[in-house]
Enzyme design. Structure first.
Site, PDB file in Angstrom:
ATOM      1  CD  GLU A 295      -2.922   1.190   2.288  1.00 38.82           C
ATOM      2  OE1 GLU A 295      -2.845   0.352   3.194  1.00 38.82           O
ATOM      3  OE2 GLU A 295      -3.768   2.082   2.265  1.00 38.82           O
TER       4      GLU A 295
ATOM      5  CG  ASN B 250       0.072  -6.758   4.074  1.00 33.14           C
ATOM      6  OD1 ASN B 250      -0.016  -5.891   3.236  1.00 33.14           O
ATOM      7  ND2 ASN B 250       1.024  -6.778   4.996  1.00 33.14           N
TER       8      ASN B 250
ATOM      9  CD  GLU C  60      -2.482  -1.844  10.791  1.00 36.96           C
ATOM     10  OE1 GLU C  60      -3.027  -2.054   9.703  1.00 36.96           O
ATOM     11  OE2 GLU C  60      -2.050  -0.720  11.137  1.00 36.96           O
TER      12      GLU C  60
ATOM     13  CD  GLU D 219      -6.100   3.506   6.772  1.00 28.16           C
ATOM     14  OE1 GLU D 219      -6.249   3.344   7.999  1.00 28.16           O
ATOM     15  OE2 GLU D 219      -5.505   2.690   6.050  1.00 28.16           O
TER      16      GLU D 219
HETATM   17  N1  B3K Z   1      -2.916   1.038   5.674  1.00 29.48           N
HETATM   18  C1  B3K Z   1      -1.606   1.204   6.226  1.00 29.48           C
HETATM   19  C2  B3K Z   1      -0.919   2.451   5.807  1.00 29.48           C
HETATM   20  C3  B3K Z   1      -0.237   2.374   4.519  1.00 29.48           C
HETATM   21  C4  B3K Z   1       0.581   3.626   4.281  1.00 29.48           C
HETATM   22  C5  B3K Z   1       1.130   3.677   2.928  1.00 29.48           C
HETATM   23  N2  B3K Z   1       1.968   4.831   2.745  1.00 29.48           N
HETATM   24  C6  B3K Z   1      -1.606   1.130   7.709  1.00 29.48           C
HETATM   25  C7  B3K Z   1      -2.872   1.471   8.363  1.00 29.48           C
HETATM   26  O1  B3K Z   1      -3.413   2.542   8.255  1.00 29.48           O
HETATM   27  O2  B3K Z   1      -3.393   0.616   9.011  1.00 29.48           O
HETATM   28 ZN    ZN Z   2      -5.308   1.899   8.827  1.00 25.52          ZN
END
Ligand code: B3K
Ligand code: ZN
Length: 849
Positions: free
Chosen positions: A121, A258, A291, A313
């Site tokens: 990401e 992931n 996560e 987010e």
């Molecule tokens: N989704 C990832 C963040 C990715 C950042 C890329 N530059 C972590 C999170 O927000 O959980």
């Molecule tokens: Zn996140």
């Protein structure tokens, strides 16, 4: 290096991809500088949205490509490739070569301490192989890993393995940004979780063999707590047989969600009482939860395009905030979140980097993983919940999960489920997603014949690219107190929709004292004329803990401001107020610690700027120090008793109650050290059996200008523990005097264990320098130049971390002409660097605009 002639991407240009992906099969033949990636991808034309066949690819060397088994020669550019393809379904096959060991940008496949790992990401997958690397292209993945590594992991469930190979299959369609691979010499700390429908899930936290093995137990418990909480509160069940977490030392951010294989910065998962502070434990708990929660809000329902980033987010931050509240105190968590939002998000919203929660254009998407998208994004969810009520909120969420499971969704989809399930029209609320800037809410009041009226006016200042703002929907939680401190109107939520609006309360026996924006019910700046006596009254009597704290905070800002501008001694109302809070054993110790903590020097710079005074960071620093001495003297009779109570926590436990006591203990110690010259701090440092107390003792000494010996002892004791050493690097800079901060940071970069390729270590030194307001803004500009020079060096290695750290300069227009000129010169120097990354040039360009 990325393309140096950057292109702006617009939300309005969104078009679906012209092909659908039915299946992805990847084989990795791992080798440090010559990994081969063989892909077999089944495509079919997207009949609803025909379009060009374009596969993203960067820094990959194509070895061969075939379509339906026949060799093809695609047209390749720096960004990807195109190729003539059949009219119907076809199979694309390709082999590429990549070099993980020289990948210092930490995007795509790279090595960290000999371990292979990935970060895809937002757009890292295109550095692994040619693929439509966009979140709305989803597919099941099968992955075969070949290499000589004891542990080889990918997403989904393990299928088969043998000597030198392992195969994984992820049945859940996912975009490429959720792809992950890990291979190395790792050991697992394992556990299991029985889901709400009775399925057993294997849980593992993988770390390198050795010292880290003893630091996994807390993370494992946090994972189980998160899984249970998401079942209990949102009805969300886990959906694979296995859930793996891997700790990695070199990582650009905190962690990555992931599918089935979360990868964590080791600082955000490894914990032990001896090496982690209470703040570390709380952060680790929250990040593991965050996560994990992404499994539904992010993975099962993902984003259509990167403009919708807040969809996953903002919601996931909101969910992790709820989770943390439930582990301890709602009030304390809300205050901590408001402190962060006000000091960092309001700063972003008020400066050259301001952007809406859903931006409308970007050059480099990694630059938009911001506090606005995350934390303001979470505030929008909180406001929705407050407006519709708890029951309707969870009803809407149920609809969201059932209607959009498997989708790549948008903010429109999100708001529609609320509209459909509650019957509300949210078109005005949607402005929160498109208008940048922090609304100012001005309030005045009147009272006549038992009727009390609050008059509100809202205004959002212009931000880059947005001169005009329309009025927002603002939920304003209000309560009323009588003059003797009783609550005469419990909390009620007023819904403001106009530029100016009044709300009345009838049947009152006398003019009440209002408590406005309880629980910080909207991310706005409340402007009101208030005397210190009124603030002290609310600090003493407000039944809403957030506003009780906030009244003290407002009083502290006022007192601090006067100390800077007039050298004034603190108002006794403030000193008496904090003494009363400190003495009140019925109050949560963590809450009392927050009341006793002064606003940061950075926040005070903003307070002065807003009051029309050019902030002098050095004067702010000295005024703050003097204020702390005055506070210590005023409460000196009670400090020893409070401190002793707080030290009496029994065997270490990281739970919120014990942590709250240590927090108050360390805050009290900071004040005591100003009176006893460091005797208590030295004793705490020497006796400590946990990092919170050891570091608390050391910090109190260093901030008092002593502690040199203790610092050496600490360095020697923890030399081989990189996470503790990051704390030492950071504290050494942040506790240096204003004149010495830059030279201290410079000296630390000469230490043998300073490694600029490791983002944690770089941030420890330079994040601390940027956060040391008086040191960073030293009048000779030395800190600006030092940071600028290091950012230029880092950019060639790691553009993402460089761009993020360049935000240290975002407040530059607050300061005097000399400082502005010095910062401008540094920014221009960075901007003019040959080969500057797209990431950093976008950020520096926006700051200079
Ligand atoms: N989704 C990832 C963040 C990715 C950042 C890329 N530059 C972590 C999170 O927000 O959980
Ligand atoms: Zn996140």
């Amino acid at each position: 290096m990325k393309d140096a002639a950057p292109q702006t991407i617009y939300l309005s240009d969104y078009r679906p991809f012209g092909y659908l992906v039915d299946d992805v099969h990847l084989t990795f033949q791992l080798a440090e500088t010559a990994t081969r990636v063989i892909s077999r991808i089944s495509f079919r034309p997207n009949s609803d949205h025909p379009g060009e066949f374009f596969l993203h690819g960067q820094e990959v060397t194509l070895v061969w490509a075939k379509i339906d088994g026949k060799d093809v020669t695609p047209m390749i550019t720096d960004e990807g490739l195109t190729c003539d393809v059949p009219d119907g379904p076809f199979v694309w096959e390709a082999e590429v070569e990549i070099s993980p060991a020289t990948n210092t940008a930490l995007e795509g496949l790279y090595t960290s301490g000999g371990m292979y790992c990935t970060q895809c990401e937002a757009e890292g997958f295109r550095k692994i192989t040619y693929y439509p690397d966009r979140p709305d292209v989803m597919s099941a993945f099968t992955v075969r890993i070949e290499g000589d590594h004891p542990v080889m992991l990918s997403n989904g469930n393990p299928v088969a393995s043998g000597e030198g190979w392992a195969e994984w299959h992820d049945p859940w369609p996912k975009p490429a940004y959720l792809f992950a691979l890990v291979a190395g010499d790792l050991v697992a700390h394992s556990g299991t979780f029985k889901t709400m429908s009775g399925k057993d899930v294997d849980l593992n936290i993988y770390v390198r063999p050795g010292a880290d093995e003893d630091k996994c137990a807390f993370g494992m418990e946090a994972l189980k707590r998160s899984m249970k909480w998401d079942e209990d509160v949102y009805g969300r069940e886990y959906d694979l047989d296995i859930f793996n977490i891997v700790a990695v030392d070199d990582f650009n951010m905190g962690a990555m969600e992931n599918k089935g294989l979360n990868i964590f910065n080791s600082s955000c998962v490894l914990a032990s009482p001896e090496t982690s502070t209470d703040a570390n434990f709380e952060r680790i708990d929250a990040i593991i939860a965050h996560e994990y929660f992404h499994n539904w809000t992010g993975n099962r329902i993902t984003c259509r395009d990167w403009f919708q980033l807040c969809l996953k987010e903002g919601l996931t931050v909101f969910r992790d905030q709820q989770y943390t509240s439930d582990q301890g105190s709602h009030a304390v968590k809300r205050i901590e979140d408001a402190i962060t939002l006000r000091s960092r998000q309001f700063r972003e919203d008020g400066g050259p980097l301001a952007h809406p929660v859903r931006p409308e254009s970007f050059i480099e998407i990694n630059n938009f993983y911001t506090i606005t998208v995350y934390e303001k994004g979470a505030e929008l969810i909180g406001m929705l919940k407050r407006l519709v009520g708890d029951e309707d909120y969870y009803k809407a969420l149920d609809l969201y999960f059932s209607r959009h499971d498997g989708d790549a969704a948008t903010i429109e989809d999100w708001l529609k489920v609320f509209e459909d399930s509650t019957g509300r029209d949210l078109s005005q609320f949607k402005r929160w997603y498109s208008q940048a800037g922090t609304p100012r809410l001005t309030v005045s009041d009147s009272y006549e014949d038992g009727t009390y009226t609050l008059h509100f006016t809202q205004e959002t200042p212009p931000t880059p690219g947005q001169d005009h703002k329309d009025p927002m929907v603002i939920p304003i939680a209000v309560g009323l107190l009588s003059q003797n401190g009783d609550e005469v109107q419990p909390t009620t939520v007023l819904e403001m929709t106009q530029v100016s609006q009044s709300f009345s309360f009838d049947g009152l026996a006398g003019k009440p004292v209002p408590s406005i924006l309880r629980d910080f019910s909207a991310p706005v700046i409340l402007q009101r004329d208030q005397t210190n006596a009124e603030r002290a009254f609310l600090m003493a009597h407000d039944t809403d803990p957030f506003n009780k704290w906030d009244a003290g905070e407002a009083l502290a800002r006022e007192v601090y401001k006067k100390a800077v501008t007039d050298g004034a001694a603190p108002d006794k109302a403030y000193l008496d107020g904090i003494a009363a809070i400190l003495r009140d054993d019925a109050l949560d110790p963590a809450f009392r610690a927050l009341v006793l903590t002064l606003p940061s020097e950075g926040d005070m710079a903003q307070v002065l700027f807003d009051a029309g005074v050019t902030p002098d960071p050095i004067a702010i620093h000295h005024a703050g120090e003097a204020l702390r001495v005055a506070m210590a003297q005023h409460v000196q009779d009670i400090l020893p008793r409070i401190y002793a109570d707080c030290m009496n926590t029994g065997p270490f436990s990281p739970d919120a109650k014990s942590a709250g006591k240590r927090s108050l203990g360390n805050t009290a110690l900071g004040l005591i050290t100003r009176l006893d010259g460091g005797a208590a701090a030295a004793k705490q440092f020497a006796d400590a059996d946990n990092m919170t107390l050891q570091l608390g003792g050391l910090a109190a000494l260093l901030r008092n200008g002593t502690g040199e010996e203790e610092s050496k002892t600490f360095r020697t004791q923890w030399l081989s523990d990189r996470l503790v050493m990051d704390k030492w690097f950071g504290l050494t800079v942040s506790a240096a005097g204003p004149d010495a901060a830059a030279s201290t940071a410079q000296k630390l970069t000469e230490e043998p264990d300073f490694d600029m390729k490791n983002p944690n270590r770089f941030r420890a030194v330079f994040g601390a320098l940027a956060g040391h307001a008086a040191g960073f803004h030293a009048a000779d500009g030395s800190a600006y130049r030092l940071l600028g020079d290091w950012l230029k060096k880092l950019d060639a290695i790691n553009p993402q971390t460089t761009a993020r750290m360049s935000t240290a300069f975002e407040t530059w227009r607050r300061y005097d002409a000399d400082r502005q000129a010095q910062i401008r010169a540094v920014l221009q120097d960075i901007a003019g660097t040959a080969g500057l990354s797209r990431d950093t040039s976008e950020m520096v360009g926006r700051m200079l605009e």
